[in-house]
Design a protein around this motif. Structure first.
Motif, mmCIF file in Angstrom:
data_model
loop_
_atom_site.group_PDB
_atom_site.id
_atom_site.type_symbol
_atom_site.label_atom_id
_atom_site.label_comp_id
_atom_site.label_asym_id
_atom_site.label_seq_id
_atom_site.Cartn_x
_atom_site.Cartn_y
_atom_site.Cartn_z
ATOM 1 N N ASP A 137 39.417 44.534 19.652
ATOM 2 C CA ASP A 137 40.825 44.175 19.757
ATOM 3 C C ASP A 137 41.571 44.654 18.519
ATOM 4 O O ASP A 137 41.036 44.634 17.417
ATOM 5 C CB ASP A 137 40.931 42.646 19.869
ATOM 6 C CG ASP A 137 42.320 42.187 20.195
ATOM 7 O OD1 ASP A 137 42.568 40.971 20.116
ATOM 8 O OD2 ASP A 137 43.170 43.029 20.528
ATOM 9 N N TYR A 141 30.306 35.400 36.372
ATOM 10 C CA TYR A 141 31.332 34.747 35.573
ATOM 11 C C TYR A 141 31.324 33.253 35.893
ATOM 12 O O TYR A 141 31.392 32.851 37.047
ATOM 13 C CB TYR A 141 32.692 35.354 35.905
ATOM 14 C CG TYR A 141 33.856 34.661 35.259
ATOM 15 C CD1 TYR A 141 34.789 33.957 36.019
ATOM 16 C CD2 TYR A 141 34.027 34.692 33.879
ATOM 17 C CE1 TYR A 141 35.861 33.312 35.422
ATOM 18 C CE2 TYR A 141 35.102 34.045 33.277
ATOM 19 C CZ TYR A 141 36.007 33.359 34.053
ATOM 20 O OH TYR A 141 37.065 32.716 33.455
ATOM 21 N N LYS A 155 37.539 49.037 31.165
ATOM 22 C CA LYS A 155 37.619 47.593 31.366
ATOM 23 C C LYS A 155 38.493 47.004 30.272
ATOM 24 O O LYS A 155 38.212 47.161 29.086
ATOM 25 C CB LYS A 155 36.215 46.976 31.288
ATOM 26 C CG LYS A 155 35.375 47.303 32.509
ATOM 27 C CD LYS A 155 33.960 46.817 32.381
ATOM 28 C CE LYS A 155 33.854 45.334 32.351
ATOM 29 N NZ LYS A 155 32.467 44.864 32.499
ATOM 30 N N ALA A 156 39.559 46.374 30.696
ATOM 31 C CA ALA A 156 40.479 45.740 29.751
ATOM 32 C C ALA A 156 41.264 44.696 30.500
ATOM 33 O O ALA A 156 41.407 44.781 31.730
ATOM 34 C CB ALA A 156 41.442 46.783 29.165
ATOM 35 N N ASN A 157 41.771 43.710 29.777
ATOM 36 C CA ASN A 157 42.589 42.724 30.472
ATOM 37 C C ASN A 157 44.021 43.231 30.587
ATOM 38 O O ASN A 157 44.363 44.322 30.109
ATOM 39 C CB ASN A 157 42.496 41.346 29.802
ATOM 40 C CG ASN A 157 43.074 41.332 28.403
ATOM 41 O OD1 ASN A 157 43.951 42.121 28.077
ATOM 42 N ND2 ASN A 157 42.581 40.434 27.564
ATOM 43 N N ASP A 198 32.855 39.449 36.548
ATOM 44 C CA ASP A 198 33.330 39.838 35.220
ATOM 45 C C ASP A 198 34.448 38.929 34.743
ATOM 46 O O ASP A 198 35.308 38.536 35.518
ATOM 47 C CB ASP A 198 33.838 41.286 35.304
ATOM 48 C CG ASP A 198 33.958 41.914 33.940
ATOM 49 O OD1 ASP A 198 34.950 41.626 33.242
ATOM 50 O OD2 ASP A 198 33.060 42.683 33.568
ATOM 51 N N LYS A 199 34.440 38.638 33.446
ATOM 52 C CA LYS A 199 35.486 37.777 32.895
ATOM 53 C C LYS A 199 36.796 38.536 32.728
ATOM 54 O O LYS A 199 37.875 38.041 33.013
ATOM 55 C CB LYS A 199 35.035 37.242 31.535
ATOM 56 C CG LYS A 199 36.031 36.284 30.930
ATOM 57 C CD LYS A 199 35.648 35.847 29.538
ATOM 58 C CE LYS A 199 36.762 34.954 28.986
ATOM 59 N NZ LYS A 199 36.523 34.523 27.629
ATOM 60 N N THR A 200 36.691 39.791 32.247
ATOM 61 C CA THR A 200 37.895 40.555 31.922
ATOM 62 C C THR A 200 38.533 41.118 33.181
ATOM 63 O O THR A 200 39.728 40.989 33.410
ATOM 64 C CB THR A 200 37.538 41.719 30.972
ATOM 65 O OG1 THR A 200 36.777 41.203 29.892
ATOM 66 C CG2 THR A 200 38.778 42.401 30.470
ATOM 67 N N ASP A 218 41.439 41.075 23.098
ATOM 68 C CA ASP A 218 41.652 42.139 24.096
ATOM 69 C C ASP A 218 40.747 43.325 23.820
ATOM 70 O O ASP A 218 41.232 44.421 23.532
ATOM 71 C CB ASP A 218 43.128 42.594 24.080
ATOM 72 C CG ASP A 218 44.095 41.441 24.272
ATOM 73 O OD1 ASP A 218 45.114 41.393 23.557
ATOM 74 O OD2 ASP A 218 43.808 40.583 25.121
ATOM 75 N N ASP A 261 44.336 35.637 23.794
ATOM 76 C CA ASP A 261 42.905 35.937 23.926
ATOM 77 C C ASP A 261 42.607 37.290 23.292
ATOM 78 O O ASP A 261 43.465 38.161 23.228
ATOM 79 C CB ASP A 261 42.508 36.003 25.412
ATOM 80 C CG ASP A 261 42.630 34.647 26.089
ATOM 81 O OD1 ASP A 261 42.718 34.623 27.330
ATOM 82 O OD2 ASP A 261 42.647 33.643 25.372
#
Lengths: 57, 466
Positions: free
Chosen positions: B237, B419, B263-265, B101-103, B217, B215
């Motif tokens: 976001d 990813y 899921k969140a950064n 996953d990217k986040t 969010d 970035d």
């Protein structure tokens, strides 16, 4: 122009053209060239050949 | 004339070089292998990092802290990667993971080596069928099928990478009388278990976007039942830095255990949670924000803990019941092991916030909310005496022992959806307690064969479709 001048000119032209082609390929497809070739050495030898050509002139 | 020949020669050589580079990049035959002994710089398989967790012994990387990471570059995406690692030394449990996953930094983990399973594979109390191990403290079952048909009590079993047909049933009500609000102060992604008694699941999350990085969010909330995704909702976001409320409500769901993943950064902080659910138990890591928070209390049933802080003001000594757990340096991960085979609930007090804490158990913010519907996971131990259970079920392929005494293990990863940034996949090597091992874990070679249907397959499938 002596034979060595001709060869030096041709080396310089070959390296320069190859460098240009490889840089274009690398910019279009990142990693395709740098994964296998270290262009730093290529650049150095091309620069040396250019300096030698200028010096011989 | 001679000049013309020379020119033709170098132009041909250049053309051949370009064609060879294109061939290496396109991989028209569908598979290519990259390998590295990690001693020299390799463009495709990066060195192990961070450097403080890796020591060079005999010009080979030795893992002294974990986890460690390495990148894998490919000129184009592939479908499958077969990773083969040759290594020496031991650690209780070593796994390799591919970042998905990217986040969220979530990895798909696969086993490389288990000291315990290697030891018990020849034990008379161990049954092995198709890489599935069943170890019994006192032999009761003759086959794995017998065990799965009539399993023993839930709490007497540990599993490793093998699902078990246990249906958890909650004693008591899944809902409290009214919707209640509680402070969370959790940064980034997290997940928790809850229970539905046949009703819908509804949650309100108060979130703030710190906007520390530029970035986007976005936030995604996903609810799973087992491995099945039953609900998902995304939130865009928000430019505003002020607190906003995100609400989710599912349709009525069958009674059972559900896992909610937010899921969140790390720019997103969940300040509060409102719900009528009586049971909320967090799993995995929690990043508790705000160094100024005092005496945060959590209830958990873990045996192995890790903690880290990036903030000098958050250096502290955590108390897990009466066991002190000192966090004395920033940017360093500290670990603590407290045997807890009965999965007894422990009270953890964190004097300050802005700390990342994780354990192999679950956490709740109140004792009443706590429940653990998960089957116990096999801990990273080397002997059955440390297991603390009567049965162990594991899916594991033993390593191959080579002529020089080193080990070799292979595993396959599906690269689709993994990813990948700037052509690089990200891998992780997890080896808890590796540093305590008598023979340190020394990586000798990593070989990765990538596979994709070849050009002829593409052409054939194109004509089949048309």
């Amino acid at each position: 122009m002596t034979m060595s001048d001709v060869i030096l000119k041709e080396i310089n032209l070959a390296l320069g053209s190859a460098l240009l082609v490889l840089l274009v390929l690398e910019s279009i497809w990142p990693g395709s060239v740098l994964a296998y070739l270290n262009l730093n050495y290529w650049l150095i030898i091309w620069l040396i050949s250019a300096i030698l050509r200028l010096w011989k002139k | 004339m001679k000049l013309k020949n020379i020119r033709r020669l170098w132009i041909s050589a250049l053309a051949a070089l370009v064609l060879w580079l294109l061939w290496q990049a396109i991989v028209p035959l569908g598979s290519i292998t990259y390998k590295s002994d990690l001693a020299d710089n390799n463009y495709f398989i990066g060195k192990l990092s961070p450097s403080e967790r890796v020591e060079q012994i005999n010009n080979r990387p030795t893992i002294i802290g974990e986890p460690v990471y390495f990148s894998f570059f490919t000129p184009r995406p592939f479908r499958t990667a077969k990773l083969t690692m040759r290594f020496s030394g031991t650690a209780p449990l070593v796994e390799i993971g591919l970042r998905r996953d990217k986040t969220v930094w979530s990895y798909e983990m696969k086993p490389l080596y288990s000291a315990l399973l290697e030891k018990i594979k020849a034990d008379e109390n161990t049954i092995i069928q198709n890489d599935v191990f069943l170890w019994q403290k006192n032999r009761r079952y003759e086959t794995i099928e017998d065990f799965l048909k009539t399993p023993p009590p839930f709490n007497s079993v540990a599993v490793y990478r093998h699902p078990l047909p246990f249906a958890f049933s909650l004693s008591g009500s899944a809902r409290q009388g009214a919707t209640k609000e509680q402070s969370l102060g959790l940064r980034g992604a997290y997940q928790f278990y809850t229970y539905s008694d046949g009703n819908s699941l509804a949650f309100d999350f108060n979130v703030i976007d710190r906007n520390e990085n530029s970035d986007p969010d976005p936030i995604e909330v996903i609810i799973y039942r087992g491995a099945d995704r039953v609900f998902a909702q995304s939130f865009d976001d928000s430019v505003a830095k002020s607190e906003r409320r995100l609400s989710i409500a599912t349709p009525p769901l069958p009674a059972g255990v559900y896992r909610l993943e937010l899921k969140a950064n790390d720019d997103i902080v969940t300040t509060k949670l409102r719900t009528a659910q009586s049971k909320i138990a967090f799993s995995g890591r929690l990043w508790l924000v705000d160094a100024a928070r005092e005496n945060i209390i959590l209830y958990g049933d873990g045996s192995r803990y890790s903690a880290q802080t990036l903030n000098p003001s958050s250096l502290q000594t955590i108390m897990i019941d009466d066991q002190a757990f000192a966090i004395s340096e920033t940017y360093e991960q500290f670990s603590l092991s407290i045997p807890n085979s009965e999965r007894r609930l422990k009270r953890t007090v964190l004097p300050k916030g802005d700390l990342i804490i994780a354990s192999d158990g679950l956490w709740s913010f109140t004792a009443e909310q706590f429940f653990n519907p998960t089957v116990r996971s096999m801990p990273p131990v080397s002997t059955v005496a440390e297991l603390g259970v009567d049965y162990l079920v594991a899916k594991y392929e033993p390593v191959e022992i080579l002529a020089d005494g080193s080990f070799e293990q292979s595993m396959e990863f599906d690269l689709r959806g993994a990813y990948r940034e700037k052509g690089k996949y990200s891998f992780m090597i997890s080896a808890p307690n590796a540093a305590l091992s008598k023979e340190p874990l020394n990586i000798k070679e990593i070989k990765i064969e990538v596979l994709e249907p070849d050009i002829y397959d593409y052409v054939r499938r194109y004509f089949e479709r048309n």
